[in-house]
Design a protein around this motif. Structure first.
Motif, mmCIF file in Angstrom:
data_model
loop_
_atom_site.group_PDB
_atom_site.id
_atom_site.type_symbol
_atom_site.label_atom_id
_atom_site.label_comp_id
_atom_site.label_asym_id
_atom_site.label_seq_id
_atom_site.Cartn_x
_atom_site.Cartn_y
_atom_site.Cartn_z
ATOM 1 N N ALA B 83 0.823 -1.198 0.000
ATOM 2 C CA ALA B 83 0.000 0.000 0.000
ATOM 3 C C ALA B 83 0.862 1.255 0.000
ATOM 4 O O ALA B 83 0.403 2.345 -0.315
ATOM 5 C CB ALA B 83 -0.911 0.002 1.223
ATOM 6 N N GLN B 260 -0.677 12.526 5.079
ATOM 7 C CA GLN B 260 -2.094 12.531 4.711
ATOM 8 C C GLN B 260 -2.968 12.315 5.944
ATOM 9 O O GLN B 260 -3.992 12.969 6.117
ATOM 10 C CB GLN B 260 -2.391 11.420 3.678
ATOM 11 C CG GLN B 260 -1.616 11.565 2.383
ATOM 12 C CD GLN B 260 -1.690 12.974 1.798
ATOM 13 O OE1 GLN B 260 -2.781 13.532 1.667
ATOM 14 N NE2 GLN B 260 -0.545 13.550 1.478
ATOM 15 N N TYR B 286 1.641 10.588 -5.394
ATOM 16 C CA TYR B 286 0.440 11.288 -5.821
ATOM 17 C C TYR B 286 -0.233 12.042 -4.676
ATOM 18 O O TYR B 286 -0.714 13.161 -4.848
ATOM 19 C CB TYR B 286 -0.565 10.323 -6.441
ATOM 20 C CG TYR B 286 -1.801 11.029 -6.939
ATOM 21 C CD1 TYR B 286 -1.792 11.718 -8.151
ATOM 22 C CD2 TYR B 286 -2.968 11.064 -6.174
ATOM 23 C CE1 TYR B 286 -2.900 12.406 -8.604
ATOM 24 C CE2 TYR B 286 -4.092 11.763 -6.612
ATOM 25 C CZ TYR B 286 -4.052 12.432 -7.830
ATOM 26 O OH TYR B 286 -5.142 13.121 -8.254
ATOM 27 N N SER B 290 -1.158 16.013 -4.794
ATOM 28 C CA SER B 290 -2.518 16.495 -5.025
ATOM 29 C C SER B 290 -3.389 16.626 -3.799
ATOM 30 O O SER B 290 -4.593 16.806 -3.907
ATOM 31 C CB SER B 290 -3.193 15.567 -6.032
ATOM 32 O OG SER B 290 -3.268 14.284 -5.478
ATOM 33 N N SER B 292 -4.809 18.636 -0.568
ATOM 34 C CA SER B 292 -5.029 20.076 -0.506
ATOM 35 C C SER B 292 -4.646 20.556 0.881
ATOM 36 O O SER B 292 -5.270 20.169 1.844
ATOM 37 C CB SER B 292 -6.487 20.420 -0.806
ATOM 38 O OG SER B 292 -7.329 19.836 0.153
#
Lengths: 338, 338
Positions: B83, B260, B286, B290, B292
């Motif tokens: 993962a 994250q 990624y 990307s 925010s």
DNA sequence: TTGAAAGCGCTAACAG
DNA sequence: CTGTTAGCGCTTTCAA
């Protein structure tokens, strides 16, 4: 320390000598044959233990004509493959299950150019069976391969010969229909989809499910853009959707990764979910769980799918009878993003 | 269609007969021996082509005592392993490079309980070498393994014997220091870190880099919480950090995945990045690109790391001389989140 | 340069 | 239940 312990690995013959039996008997012990007296068994076991004996794999394979290893064939684009939590977890299921058996897993990268090389390797009897994952419409060579050795697919194969193939899958049509229906129930009427690749069954089936849900509600189904299941693909598709200039108040993205891409585009366009439009997707991975907002999605038992693939393959290798199709259950996870 | 084509795979002997030469000559052709006349070579090649001959792996291994296969040892927690985009891409590098060679990749899941089993398999001469990824402090058995067969680590091994180990790595200390410095340059003064596991060198080194940057600026370094490099770990750590009740205006998360998780917690606490506090991290995947806001982070050449691991291992197998340590470059990617 | 012969370490009838 | 006897398909000296 016996002299034999020096240097290279001990052989079966040395074990036989140490245990005072013949090589055959040692072989029987290694292969769990019931026809061995307790005394012989004990003697051999002890000898094995003392010498730290481990059977030579190649010799076993050569003599028995069973390789005790299976291949996991994955597409050339290894990057995106492993980056997708779906595949990553399926592989996990495969690997974990296999580590409990005596089988070894060989990773085979199928170069698109010469799938020939891969197929030959498989047909040359180098493995007892093969697991095929993430195949596109050009999976013909693999469905044909099934005539030579046992083969199990992850997801329904696309080619004609696939009707005879063994595979593990989920009902993508039904699942997509169910989750799309949530959008409709929430009053959405201009619903688009970011579909998967048109050459993969999961892509087609989810598109079909979306279409069925819309048809049933009398909603037009022209708002379709395809992606490649990746975040970047989702971004591009969402962008194209917006560029159409049509009003859109709902989107079904065929994979969680594509949904993330779509979410980013929507955000940068100042369109909020679920206020301005609803967004539902497929795969209950971390991204779907913790994006903002968290996404209503389809959960499928990925690890279990890997396990079952191995399960079916091993049964096939053992010459047993297994059902060709194994369907795994899915369910909608409500998170309010629709 | 010759009769031999029916049934099982053709053997070297059949090729020899078809080409009108001896088995030895066929063997020489297969192994690229220079001592073969052009005529013989052509005849054999044609016979191989016509029969669709592929050498039997097991027989070759048994006769030549070289397995032409290497093991990729990964930790039991396959789920989290795959993962993580970092590992996924390193594996990609490994797999892609290997598919250009005649080597085969065996995936080995190292069960924590009996790493004994794994080690025996490796020592029994079933592979020509091994690649070890994501090892914790209990990697002693693997560093010892290096005495029996060539072994290359991804990331510096933790154990003492590691001083003799071959490994590919990046300068985690320097990279962490550089990215943390951005926070400081941006005026942050109460800087925390969500560190990696204390039993992994990448975890320790990045923590050390963070500490060095803070020390150099005279900022206290007590705001440390450890995670396991996963999003969930990052969430938990961020939560613990906030529960301390101390003021925090900057965070360095030692992995993008943990960042994250942290971002989600911060968001739910109504704290915005970079307005309320700065957040920088490690890995340019990624998610970092990307989320925010997009995150200022460290980019490392992951695919290339995998390639180099294989490269070093193959050199070792061939008995060549390679430098023990291969350091790959990193760079800071500015995105304004600090 | 080529071929003959002897294994690599193990399994699998078969006879005992 | 155990040992004997042949190989499995290929590589590898060693002579020719």
């Amino acid at each position: 320390m016996t002299p034999e312990q020096q240097g290279s690995a001990p052989t079966l013959e040395q074990v036989a000598k140490a245990a005072g039996v013949s090589r055959s008997t040692v072989s029987r012990v290694i292969n769990d044959s019931p026809k061995v007296t307790p005394e012989a068994l004990a003697a051999v076991r002890q000898a094995i233990e003392e010498l730290g004996y481990v059977p030579n794999r190649a010799a076993r394979i050569l003599a028995s004509r069973r390789t005790q290893s299976i291949a996991l064939v994955i597409p050339e684009n290894t990057a995106r493959f492993f980056a997708d939590p779906y595949f990553a977890t399926v592989v996990q299921g495969i690997a974990m299950y296999l580590s409990d058996t005596d089988y070894t897993l060989s990773l085979l990268i199928a170069a698109e150019k010469d799938g020939e090389k891969t197929r030959r390797y498989l047909q040359a009897g180098n493995v007892d069976g093969a697991l095929i994952l993430s195949h596109h419409s050009d999976d013909r060579s693999y469905t044909q391969l099934a005539r030579s050795i046992p083969v199990v697919f992850g997801g329904r194969p696309m080619s004609q010969e696939g009707s005879e193939a063994y595979y593990i899958d989920v009902d993508n049509v039904e699942a997509a229909r169910n989750v799309t229906r949530r959008l409709i129930e929430n009053g959405r009427r201009r619903i688009a989809t970011i579909a998967g690749p048109a050459d993969m069954s999961a892509g087609l089936d989810r598109l079909e499910g979306w279409r069925q849900a819309l048809d049933a509600a009398g909603i037009p189904t022209h708002l379709v853009e395809h992606g490649d299941f990746s975040p970047a693909g989702g971004e591009a598709a969402m962008r194209r959707l917006l560029e159409r200039g049509e009003e859109i108040d709902g989107v079904f993205a065929a994979s969680s990764l594509m949904a993330q891409g779509a979410l980013n585009v929507l955000r940068s366009h100042g369109r909020s979910v679920p206020h301005d439009l609803g967004l539902v997707t497929f795969d209950n991975d971390y991204a779907a769980q913790s994006s903002s907002p968290p996404l209503t999605t389809i959960e499928q038992p990925t690890v279990e799918q890997g396990r079952r693939m191995v399960d079916v393959l091993l049964h096939l290798i053992d010459g047993g009878t297994v059902s060709q199709i194994t369907m795994m259950p899915t369910r909608v996870i409500e998170r309010g993003s629709e």
